[in-house]
Design a protein around this motif. Structure first.
Motif, short mmCIF file in Angstrom:
data_model
loop_
_atom_site.label_atom_id
_atom_site.label_comp_id
_atom_site.label_asym_id
_atom_site.label_seq_id
_atom_site.Cartn_x
_atom_site.Cartn_y
_atom_site.Cartn_z
N VAL A 36 10.74 -28.21 -29.05
CA VAL A 36 10.11 -27.53 -30.18
C VAL A 36 9.20 -28.56 -30.83
N ILE A 37 7.94 -28.18 -31.02
CA ILE A 37 6.93 -29.10 -31.54
C ILE A 37 6.24 -28.44 -32.73
N GLY A 38 6.15 -29.16 -33.83
CA GLY A 38 5.53 -28.62 -35.03
C GLY A 38 4.33 -29.44 -35.48
N ASP A 39 3.77 -29.04 -36.60
CA ASP A 39 2.61 -29.70 -37.21
C ASP A 39 1.36 -29.65 -36.34
N LEU A 40 1.19 -28.57 -35.60
CA LEU A 40 0.02 -28.45 -34.73
C LEU A 40 -1.16 -27.87 -35.50
N ASP A 41 -2.30 -28.47 -35.27
CA ASP A 41 -3.54 -28.05 -35.92
C ASP A 41 -4.45 -27.42 -34.89
N VAL A 42 -4.95 -26.25 -35.21
CA VAL A 42 -5.78 -25.51 -34.26
C VAL A 42 -7.05 -26.27 -33.89
N GLU A 43 -7.61 -27.01 -34.82
CA GLU A 43 -8.85 -27.73 -34.54
C GLU A 43 -8.62 -28.96 -33.67
N ALA A 44 -7.47 -29.60 -33.81
CA ALA A 44 -7.26 -30.88 -33.16
C ALA A 44 -6.33 -30.86 -31.95
N HIS A 45 -5.44 -29.86 -31.84
CA HIS A 45 -4.34 -30.00 -30.89
C HIS A 45 -4.28 -29.01 -29.74
N VAL A 46 -5.18 -28.07 -29.63
CA VAL A 46 -5.07 -27.06 -28.58
C VAL A 46 -5.15 -27.71 -27.19
N ASP A 47 -6.16 -28.53 -26.96
CA ASP A 47 -6.28 -29.17 -25.65
C ASP A 47 -5.14 -30.14 -25.38
#
Length: 120
Positions: free
Chosen positions: A71-82
């Motif tokens: 389980v991974i949190g603190d994901l930012d759509v602008e920085a972490h998708v790739d």
């Protein structure tokens, strides 16, 4: 990506702390699906109503039969998708789901909430 039964579960219920109408996970889910299509990659991506990590959106889980679940949190759509897609590829390529530290992108290293062993 190796042929595996890997699924990325994306929590779509958490709300943004600044704007209760914004659902960071839902935004992340859409961006993830779009980017997978742009990269011509196939990866099972499923929305889930709650991963119980409400204070760390956006949150996802990597899961596959016979592998540890992350389980991974603190994901930012602008920085972490790739980065997340790259991490899913490493997870899929692993024998047991444990991705070596040096193969984890930064969002994976810093965002791990939990790691759960596979069912026997």
């Amino acid at each position: 990506m190796p042929k595996q039964d890997v699924t990325v579960f994306v929590c779509v219920s958490c709300r943004d702390g600044a704007d209760a109408e914004v659902r960071p996970g839902a935004v992340f889910l859409d961006a993830l699906r779009t980017r997978l299509s742009e990269r011509n990659l196939t990866l099972a991506v499923e929305p889930v109503e709650c991963l119980a990590v409400c204070k760390r959106p956006a949150t996802i889980a990597f899961a596959a039969p016979g592998k540890w679940t992350y389980v991974i949190g603190d994901l930012d759509v602008e920085a972490h998708v790739d980065e997340l897609i790259d991490a899913a590829q490493s997870f899929a390529a692993s024998d047991n789901g444990i991705v070596p530290w040096k193969e984890r992108p930064v969002c994976f290293r810093k965002g791990v909430v939990s790691r759960t062993p596979p069912l026997p």
